[in-house]
Write a protein that holds these residues in place. Structure first.
Motif, mmCIF file in Angstrom:
data_model
loop_
_atom_site.group_PDB
_atom_site.id
_atom_site.type_symbol
_atom_site.label_atom_id
_atom_site.label_comp_id
_atom_site.label_asym_id
_atom_site.label_seq_id
_atom_site.Cartn_x
_atom_site.Cartn_y
_atom_site.Cartn_z
ATOM 1 N N GLU A 44 27.282 41.330 35.013
ATOM 2 C CA GLU A 44 28.424 41.312 34.102
ATOM 3 C C GLU A 44 29.723 41.527 34.870
ATOM 4 O OE1 GLU A 44 27.905 44.231 31.033
ATOM 5 O OE2 GLU A 44 26.004 43.360 30.372
ATOM 6 N N ILE A 45 29.729 42.503 35.762
ATOM 7 C CA ILE A 45 30.927 42.804 36.546
ATOM 8 C C ILE A 45 31.285 41.626 37.447
ATOM 9 C CG2 ILE A 45 31.842 44.295 38.374
ATOM 10 C CD1 ILE A 45 30.284 46.603 37.059
ATOM 11 N N ALA A 46 30.280 41.007 38.051
ATOM 12 C CA ALA A 46 30.533 39.849 38.918
ATOM 13 C C ALA A 46 31.127 38.695 38.112
ATOM 14 C CB ALA A 46 29.234 39.406 39.597
ATOM 15 N N GLU A 47 30.640 38.512 36.888
ATOM 16 C CA GLU A 47 31.174 37.451 36.038
ATOM 17 C C GLU A 47 32.618 37.750 35.644
ATOM 18 O OE1 GLU A 47 30.097 35.657 31.685
ATOM 19 O OE2 GLU A 47 28.414 36.095 33.031
ATOM 20 N N LYS A 48 32.894 39.012 35.308
ATOM 21 C CA LYS A 48 34.272 39.401 34.969
ATOM 22 C C LYS A 48 35.186 39.195 36.168
ATOM 23 C CE LYS A 48 33.394 42.878 31.418
ATOM 24 N NZ LYS A 48 33.463 44.318 31.090
ATOM 25 N N LEU A 49 34.708 39.578 37.332
ATOM 26 C CA LEU A 49 35.503 39.407 38.553
ATOM 27 C C LEU A 49 35.803 37.938 38.799
ATOM 28 C CD1 LEU A 49 36.782 40.608 41.104
ATOM 29 C CD2 LEU A 49 34.558 40.363 42.215
ATOM 30 N N SER A 50 34.811 37.116 38.629
ATOM 31 C CA SER A 50 35.007 35.674 38.821
ATOM 32 C C SER A 50 36.056 35.139 37.850
ATOM 33 C CB SER A 50 33.679 34.945 38.631
ATOM 34 O OG SER A 50 33.861 33.565 38.700
ATOM 35 N N ASN A 51 35.969 35.550 36.579
ATOM 36 C CA ASN A 51 36.952 35.110 35.583
ATOM 37 C C ASN A 51 38.349 35.616 35.935
ATOM 38 O OD1 ASN A 51 35.014 33.766 34.095
ATOM 39 N ND2 ASN A 51 34.636 35.489 32.716
ATOM 40 N N GLN A 52 38.443 36.853 36.389
ATOM 41 C CA GLN A 52 39.741 37.402 36.761
ATOM 42 C C GLN A 52 40.308 36.701 37.988
ATOM 43 O OE1 GLN A 52 39.107 41.620 37.122
ATOM 44 N NE2 GLN A 52 39.361 41.968 34.918
ATOM 45 N N GLU A 53 39.456 36.329 38.927
ATOM 46 C CA GLU A 53 39.922 35.588 40.104
ATOM 47 C C GLU A 53 40.459 34.215 39.688
ATOM 48 O OE1 GLU A 53 36.460 35.636 42.632
ATOM 49 O OE2 GLU A 53 37.147 37.438 43.688
ATOM 50 N N LYS A 54 39.778 33.561 38.745
ATOM 51 C CA LYS A 54 40.255 32.266 38.252
ATOM 52 C C LYS A 54 41.607 32.431 37.553
ATOM 53 C CE LYS A 54 35.674 30.269 37.595
ATOM 54 N NZ LYS A 54 34.657 29.886 36.606
ATOM 55 N N GLN A 55 41.696 33.486 36.726
ATOM 56 C CA GLN A 55 42.947 33.739 36.021
ATOM 57 C C GLN A 55 44.069 34.057 37.009
ATOM 58 O OE1 GLN A 55 42.744 37.018 33.302
ATOM 59 N NE2 GLN A 55 44.491 36.306 32.086
ATOM 60 N N PHE A 56 43.756 34.833 38.029
ATOM 61 C CA PHE A 56 44.738 35.166 39.056
ATOM 62 C C PHE A 56 45.230 33.906 39.767
ATOM 63 C CE2 PHE A 56 45.685 36.236 43.513
ATOM 64 C CZ PHE A 56 46.750 37.104 43.317
ATOM 65 N N ALA A 57 44.312 33.021 40.109
ATOM 66 C CA ALA A 57 44.675 31.779 40.791
ATOM 67 C C ALA A 57 45.575 30.929 39.892
ATOM 68 C CB ALA A 57 43.425 31.003 41.180
ATOM 69 N N MET A 58 45.238 30.884 38.594
ATOM 70 C CA MET A 58 46.039 30.099 37.659
ATOM 71 C C MET A 58 47.449 30.702 37.528
ATOM 72 S SD MET A 58 45.330 29.305 33.629
ATOM 73 C CE MET A 58 45.701 30.986 33.171
ATOM 74 N N LEU A 59 47.514 32.025 37.402
ATOM 75 C CA LEU A 59 48.821 32.681 37.277
ATOM 76 C C LEU A 59 49.633 32.531 38.558
ATOM 77 C CD1 LEU A 59 47.823 35.944 35.392
ATOM 78 C CD2 LEU A 59 49.091 33.996 34.466
ATOM 79 N N ASN A 60 48.967 32.589 39.682
ATOM 80 C CA ASN A 60 49.648 32.411 40.968
ATOM 81 C C ASN A 60 50.228 30.996 41.070
ATOM 82 O OD1 ASN A 60 50.583 33.267 43.420
ATOM 83 N ND2 ASN A 60 48.661 32.914 44.505
ATOM 84 N N ALA A 61 49.474 30.023 40.601
ATOM 85 C CA ALA A 61 49.960 28.639 40.615
ATOM 86 C C ALA A 61 51.173 28.499 39.680
ATOM 87 C CB ALA A 61 48.851 27.679 40.185
ATOM 88 N N ARG A 62 51.123 29.119 38.512
ATOM 89 C CA ARG A 62 52.256 29.068 37.581
ATOM 90 C C ARG A 62 53.486 29.729 38.199
ATOM 91 N NH1 ARG A 62 50.253 30.770 31.569
ATOM 92 N NH2 ARG A 62 49.344 28.777 30.976
ATOM 93 N N LEU A 63 53.261 30.879 38.836
ATOM 94 C CA LEU A 63 54.369 31.592 39.466
ATOM 95 C C LEU A 63 55.026 30.724 40.531
ATOM 96 C CD1 LEU A 63 56.002 34.214 39.915
ATOM 97 C CD2 LEU A 63 54.228 34.891 41.533
#
Length: 168
Positions: free
Chosen positions: A124-143
């Motif tokens: 579960e934690i690994a899946e959450k981490l993966s989702n957060q990494e994807k979200q971080f990458a998306m937000l970084n691209a927007r920034l």
């Protein structure tokens, strides 16, 4: 005088890795445990043999024999006496060992269940981490996109200011 050449047939022994040697040791320990249990089932106490130096195991037949032949008859009589005197003690010890085995199996089951829960939580934690990494990458691209837009707008404002000053 003549010299004779003496030759021996030599085989090169295989070199084992540490893991292979540890595996062999584990197999030998299991075999030793089995043999000890077999001896105890027959009513033979390995401690009745005196020092372990007096006891030799034949690698070919797995039969026990004494180094000193004179002690052989005395040891067999001791074994028979021990067998007759301690049969009840062996039964009691076997029951205690069975209880211990049962307790250990219960503990093992508990730990396996706990380990499965921990593994699920890890997934579960690994899946959450993966989702957060994807979200971080998306937000970084927007920034990065917003920063480039901001720079472009600043350049446009500066250009307009310079055009305005030229017109005046």
């Amino acid at each position: 005088s003549r010299c004779k050449l003496i030759t021996n047939n030599v085989k090169v022994n295989r070199i084992y890795s540490n893991a292979e040697l540890m595996g062999m040791i584990e197999k030998l320990r299991k075999k030793n445990t089995q043999m000890s249990l077999l001896l105890s089932k027959k009513g033979v106490n390995p401690n009745d043999f005196g020092d372990n130096d007096d006891l030799i195991t034949s690698p070919k037949g797995n039969k026990l024999f004494d180094k000193k032949k004179g002690k052989k008859k005395g040891k067999k009589q001791q074994q028979i006496k021990y067998r007759n005197n301690n049969n009840d003690d062996n039964k009691e010890e076997i029951e205690q060992l069975k209880k211990k085995i049962s307790e250990l199996e219960d503990k093992n089951h508990y730990f396996q269940v706990h380990a499965n829960k921990v593994e699920e939580k890890r997934h579960e934690i690994a899946e959450k981490l993966s989702n957060q990494e994807k979200q971080f990458a998306m937000l970084n691209a927007r920034l990065t996109e917003y920063q480039s837009r901001c720079q472009q707008q600043e350049q446009d404002i500066n250009r307009m200011d310079s055009d305005n000053t030229q017109l005046q």
